[in-house]
Design an enzyme around this catalytic site. Sequence first.
Site, PDB file in Angstrom:
ATOM      1  N   LYS A  10       0.834  -1.184   0.156  1.00  0.00           N
ATOM      2  CA  LYS A  10      -0.041  -0.039   0.141  1.00  0.00           C
ATOM      3  C   LYS A  10       0.665   1.469  -0.057  1.00  0.00           C
ATOM      4  O   LYS A  10       1.795   1.555   0.866  1.00  0.00           O
ATOM      5  CB  LYS A  10      -1.028   0.040   1.296  1.00  0.00           C
ATOM      6  CG  LYS A  10      -1.679   1.177   1.355  1.00  0.00           C
ATOM      7  CD  LYS A  10      -2.250   1.502   2.887  1.00  0.00           C
ATOM      8  CE  LYS A  10      -0.929   1.925   3.847  1.00  0.00           C
ATOM      9  NZ  LYS A  10      -0.230   3.019   3.724  1.00  0.00           N
ATOM     10  N   GLY A  98       2.603  -3.142   5.227  1.00  0.00           N
ATOM     11  CA  GLY A  98       2.887  -4.687   5.234  1.00  0.00           C
ATOM     12  C   GLY A  98       1.959  -5.452   6.087  1.00  0.00           C
ATOM     13  O   GLY A  98       1.119  -6.310   5.555  1.00  0.00           O
ATOM     14  N   SER A 100      -1.000  -4.473   7.603  1.00  0.00           N
ATOM     15  CA  SER A 100      -2.135  -4.147   7.315  1.00  0.00           C
ATOM     16  C   SER A 100      -2.786  -4.840   5.993  1.00  0.00           C
ATOM     17  O   SER A 100      -3.707  -5.571   5.971  1.00  0.00           O
ATOM     18  CB  SER A 100      -2.639  -2.930   7.140  1.00  0.00           C
ATOM     19  OG  SER A 100      -2.467  -1.915   8.303  1.00  0.00           O
ATOM     20  N   ASP A 130      -5.237   1.352   8.312  1.00  0.00           N
ATOM     21  CA  ASP A 130      -5.158   1.021   6.838  1.00  0.00           C
ATOM     22  C   ASP A 130      -5.952  -0.455   6.742  1.00  0.00           C
ATOM     23  O   ASP A 130      -5.564  -0.773   5.376  1.00  0.00           O
ATOM     24  CB  ASP A 130      -3.578   0.740   6.752  1.00  0.00           C
ATOM     25  CG  ASP A 130      -2.867   2.011   6.640  1.00  0.00           C
ATOM     26  OD1 ASP A 130      -3.685   3.098   6.325  1.00  0.00           O
ATOM     27  OD2 ASP A 130      -1.413   2.133   6.767  1.00  0.00           O
TER      28      ASP A 130
END
Length: 275
Positions: A10, A98, A100, A130
């Site tokens: 993300k 990472g 999340s 997240d």
Amino acid sequence: MAIEVFAPAKINLTLHVTGQRDDGYHLLDSLVVFADVGDTVRVTSADRLSLDIDGPEAGGLDAEPDNLVLRAARLLAPDRGAAITLTKRLPVASGIGGGSADAAAGLRALAQLWDMSLPEPEQALSLGADVPVCLSAMPRRMSGIGERLNPVPPLPAMDILLVNPRVAVSTPTIFRTLAEKNNPPMERDLPRWRDLPDFAGWLANQRNDLALPAIAQQPVITEVIDALSEAGALFAGMSGSGATCFGLFSPDHPPAEPVLRRRHPDWWCARGRVL
């Protein structure tokens, strides 16, 4: 039956801190995208819940009971069992979601394995700000404390190079030392970008309000952003609270990853495509 789900990185292309609630949670306005670089979660049926971690970045993470993937499994079904294998390719605590993304991938995999519905975003939010956006794994405008997710105009095709200089930053310290917590959000209606240069020009007028306090902790972040720009990125910035930085490239641009690896062999680098 084994089910495997990809957990994409993300990236916060923008991150505007717009306020702080009375309970301490910060309000954000962020343009979030995902890359085809990430971890993998694999689940199989088992009588009890267990987690094994492998992969090149496994050394930075333990399969403790409070691991986010195990917490996600217990949120979905506290009394169900499964054997979970997490393959770590993203650096731990590096600003690219990472943990999340792993939790969201675990939820998707276990929902299939157990034939259950995914939790509502409000429930997923209890795992972290997240996690709801990682459950969508699509470009989103994320606001509030992470619970408000809205679609964004179509993004141009672009490659991304993620670089982490292998330094730690303290997210609580970054928020604590943030000079101003009531900053303007992005414009109400995001534009319809003509192409990647137009998109990069728009990004140049946006912000990551956590960048300056992160750089104060780890000045090497500036060096990473400069290296990405020198390698030909149309836009380079820091994701989340760092220390991972990103460069956006035209898909036909010669790969910049080998150059950065040669010049900075101690940095983590991964090239991919924005999904």
